[in-house]
Design a protein around this motif. Sequence first.
Motif, PDB file in Angstrom:
ATOM      1  N   ALA A   1       0.842  -1.176   0.000  1.00 22.89           N
ATOM      2  CA  ALA A   1       0.000   0.000   0.000  1.00 22.89           C
ATOM      3  C   ALA A   1       0.890   1.243   0.000  1.00 22.89           C
ATOM      4  O   ALA A   1       1.983   1.232   0.571  1.00 22.89           O
ATOM      5  CB  ALA A   1      -0.913   0.006   1.224  1.00 22.89           C
ATOM      6  N   ASP A   2       0.414   2.307  -0.639  1.00 27.14           N
ATOM      7  CA  ASP A   2       1.244   3.497  -0.803  1.00 27.14           C
ATOM      8  C   ASP A   2       1.736   4.066   0.524  1.00 27.14           C
ATOM      9  O   ASP A   2       2.868   4.543   0.619  1.00 27.14           O
ATOM     10  CB  ASP A   2       0.480   4.572  -1.579  1.00 27.14           C
ATOM     11  N   SER A   3       0.896   4.038   1.538  1.00 29.41           N
ATOM     12  CA  SER A   3       1.280   4.614   2.814  1.00 29.41           C
ATOM     13  C   SER A   3       2.371   3.827   3.526  1.00 29.41           C
ATOM     14  O   SER A   3       3.028   4.360   4.423  1.00 29.41           O
ATOM     15  CB  SER A   3       0.054   4.746   3.723  1.00 29.41           C
ATOM     16  N   MET A   4       2.573   2.590   3.139  1.00 32.24           N
ATOM     17  CA  MET A   4       3.588   1.746   3.743  1.00 32.24           C
ATOM     18  C   MET A   4       4.856   1.617   2.895  1.00 32.24           C
ATOM     19  O   MET A   4       5.903   1.196   3.395  1.00 32.24           O
ATOM     20  CB  MET A   4       3.031   0.344   3.998  1.00 32.24           C
ATOM     21  N   LYS A   5       4.745   1.974   1.628  1.00 27.90           N
ATOM     22  CA  LYS A   5       5.863   1.823   0.703  1.00 27.90           C
ATOM     23  C   LYS A   5       7.062   2.646   1.171  1.00 27.90           C
ATOM     24  O   LYS A   5       6.939   3.817   1.513  1.00 27.90           O
ATOM     25  CB  LYS A   5       5.431   2.250  -0.699  1.00 27.90           C
ATOM     26  N   GLY A   6       8.215   1.999   1.208  1.00 30.16           N
ATOM     27  CA  GLY A   6       9.430   2.658   1.642  1.00 30.16           C
ATOM     28  C   GLY A   6       9.711   2.525   3.121  1.00 30.16           C
ATOM     29  O   GLY A   6      10.834   2.779   3.557  1.00 30.16           O
ATOM     30  N   ARG A   7       8.713   2.130   3.901  1.00 32.88           N
ATOM     31  CA  ARG A   7       8.879   1.951   5.340  1.00 32.88           C
ATOM     32  C   ARG A   7       8.768   0.492   5.753  1.00 32.88           C
ATOM     33  O   ARG A   7       9.433   0.070   6.694  1.00 32.88           O
ATOM     34  CB  ARG A   7       7.848   2.771   6.111  1.00 32.88           C
TER      35      ARG A   7
ATOM     36  N   MET B   1       8.911  -3.396   9.862  1.00 30.30           N
ATOM     37  CA  MET B   1       8.223  -2.120   9.956  1.00 30.30           C
ATOM     38  C   MET B   1       9.184  -1.082  10.523  1.00 30.30           C
ATOM     39  O   MET B   1       9.596  -1.182  11.680  1.00 30.30           O
ATOM     40  CB  MET B   1       6.989  -2.233  10.843  1.00 30.30           C
ATOM     41  N   ASN B   2       9.535  -0.101   9.717  1.00 24.27           N
ATOM     42  CA  ASN B   2      10.443   0.961  10.128  1.00 24.27           C
ATOM     43  C   ASN B   2       9.736   2.307  10.098  1.00 24.27           C
ATOM     44  O   ASN B   2       8.694   2.460   9.471  1.00 24.27           O
ATOM     45  CB  ASN B   2      11.667   1.009   9.212  1.00 24.27           C
ATOM     46  N   SER B   3      10.339   3.278  10.762  1.00 25.83           N
ATOM     47  CA  SER B   3       9.801   4.645  10.789  1.00 25.83           C
ATOM     48  C   SER B   3       8.326   4.659  11.149  1.00 25.83           C
ATOM     49  O   SER B   3       7.513   5.315  10.499  1.00 25.83           O
ATOM     50  CB  SER B   3      10.035   5.326   9.437  1.00 25.83           C
ATOM     51  N   LEU B   4       7.996   3.948  12.195  1.00 28.29           N
ATOM     52  CA  LEU B   4       6.600   3.783  12.566  1.00 28.29           C
ATOM     53  C   LEU B   4       5.974   5.094  13.017  1.00 28.29           C
ATOM     54  O   LEU B   4       6.621   5.926  13.656  1.00 28.29           O
ATOM     55  CB  LEU B   4       6.466   2.727  13.654  1.00 28.29           C
ATOM     56  N   LYS B   5       4.712   5.242  12.679  1.00 31.95           N
ATOM     57  CA  LYS B   5       3.927   6.425  12.997  1.00 31.95           C
ATOM     58  C   LYS B   5       2.739   6.031  13.863  1.00 31.95           C
ATOM     59  O   LYS B   5       2.292   4.882  13.816  1.00 31.95           O
ATOM     60  CB  LYS B   5       3.422   7.089  11.713  1.00 31.95           C
ATOM     61  N   PRO B   6       2.202   6.963  14.634  1.00 27.90           N
ATOM     62  CA  PRO B   6       1.023   6.637  15.439  1.00 27.90           C
ATOM     63  C   PRO B   6      -0.125   6.066  14.613  1.00 27.90           C
ATOM     64  O   PRO B   6      -0.860   5.195  15.104  1.00 27.90           O
ATOM     65  CB  PRO B   6       0.643   7.983  16.071  1.00 27.90           C
ATOM     66  N   GLU B   7      -0.281   6.515  13.379  1.00 31.22           N
ATOM     67  CA  GLU B   7      -1.349   6.005  12.539  1.00 31.22           C
ATOM     68  C   GLU B   7      -1.132   4.572  12.066  1.00 31.22           C
ATOM     69  O   GLU B   7      -2.016   3.983  11.449  1.00 31.22           O
ATOM     70  CB  GLU B   7      -1.588   6.925  11.324  1.00 31.22           C
ATOM     71  N   ASP B   8       0.035   4.002  12.351  1.00 30.61           N
ATOM     72  CA  ASP B   8       0.277   2.593  12.081  1.00 30.61           C
ATOM     73  C   ASP B   8      -0.300   1.689  13.168  1.00 30.61           C
ATOM     74  O   ASP B   8      -0.280   0.461  13.015  1.00 30.61           O
ATOM     75  CB  ASP B   8       1.770   2.309  11.943  1.00 30.61           C
ATOM     76  N   THR B   9      -0.772   2.274  14.243  1.00 32.21           N
ATOM     77  CA  THR B   9      -1.358   1.495  15.328  1.00 32.21           C
ATOM     78  C   THR B   9      -2.550   0.697  14.812  1.00 32.21           C
ATOM     79  O   THR B   9      -3.487   1.257  14.246  1.00 32.21           O
ATOM     80  CB  THR B   9      -1.792   2.407  16.477  1.00 32.21           C
ATOM     81  N   ALA B  10      -2.507  -0.617  15.002  1.00 31.48           N
ATOM     82  CA  ALA B  10      -3.546  -1.498  14.486  1.00 31.48           C
ATOM     83  C   ALA B  10      -3.250  -2.920  14.924  1.00 31.48           C
ATOM     84  O   ALA B  10      -2.163  -3.224  15.431  1.00 31.48           O
ATOM     85  CB  ALA B  10      -3.599  -1.437  12.955  1.00 31.48           C
ATOM     86  N   VAL B  11      -4.224  -3.786  14.714  1.00 34.40           N
ATOM     87  CA  VAL B  11      -3.982  -5.217  14.783  1.00 34.40           C
ATOM     88  C   VAL B  11      -3.548  -5.671  13.397  1.00 34.40           C
ATOM     89  O   VAL B  11      -4.221  -5.385  12.403  1.00 34.40           O
ATOM     90  CB  VAL B  11      -5.229  -5.988  15.245  1.00 34.40           C
ATOM     91  N   TYR B  12      -2.426  -6.363  13.332  1.00 30.68           N
ATOM     92  CA  TYR B  12      -1.871  -6.824  12.072  1.00 30.68           C
ATOM     93  C   TYR B  12      -2.145  -8.311  11.911  1.00 30.68           C
ATOM     94  O   TYR B  12      -1.848  -9.109  12.802  1.00 30.68           O
ATOM     95  CB  TYR B  12      -0.369  -6.539  12.018  1.00 30.68           C
TER      96      TYR B  12
END
Length: 117
Positions: free
Chosen positions: A60-66, A82-93
Motif C-alpha cells: 500500500a502506498d502509505s507503507m511503501k518505503g517503510r 516495519m520501520n519509521s513507525l507512525k502513530p497512525e500505524d497502530t492497528a492489529v496486524y
Amino acid sequence: QVQLVESGGGLVQPGGSLRLSCAASGFTFSSAVMSWYRQAPGKERELVATISTGGSTNYADSMKGRFTISRDNAKNTVYLQMNSLKPEDTAVYYCNALRVLPTREYWGQGTQVTVSS
C-alpha cells in the motif's frame, strides 16, 4: 489443521521499528500468496503488503518505503519489517495466506502494534 500464528507486535515509539512474524503450518506454504493486513480501531481492514510465491512484492502506498515483506519457505514463515513507525500505524496486524487452485484462504489471529509517545 491450518494455522497462521503472528508474533512480534508490541508498543513502540514513533520512529521505531518492529518485525512481525507469521508461522504457517497445515498447508503447502511455498504455494501460497502471503499477505499482511491491518485494522485500526474504528477503521476498515486494509491490505498492507503482499508477497507472491515467486517473491514479488506489493505495498500500500502509505507503507511503501517503510515496510518490507519477506518470506522464508524453508521455515514456513512470512515477515513484515516495519520501520519509521507512525502513530497512525497502530492497528492489529493479520497474516493471510491465499492458495489459488483450489482456492483456500487462511487468517491468523492478529498481533497488536501500538505506536505511541
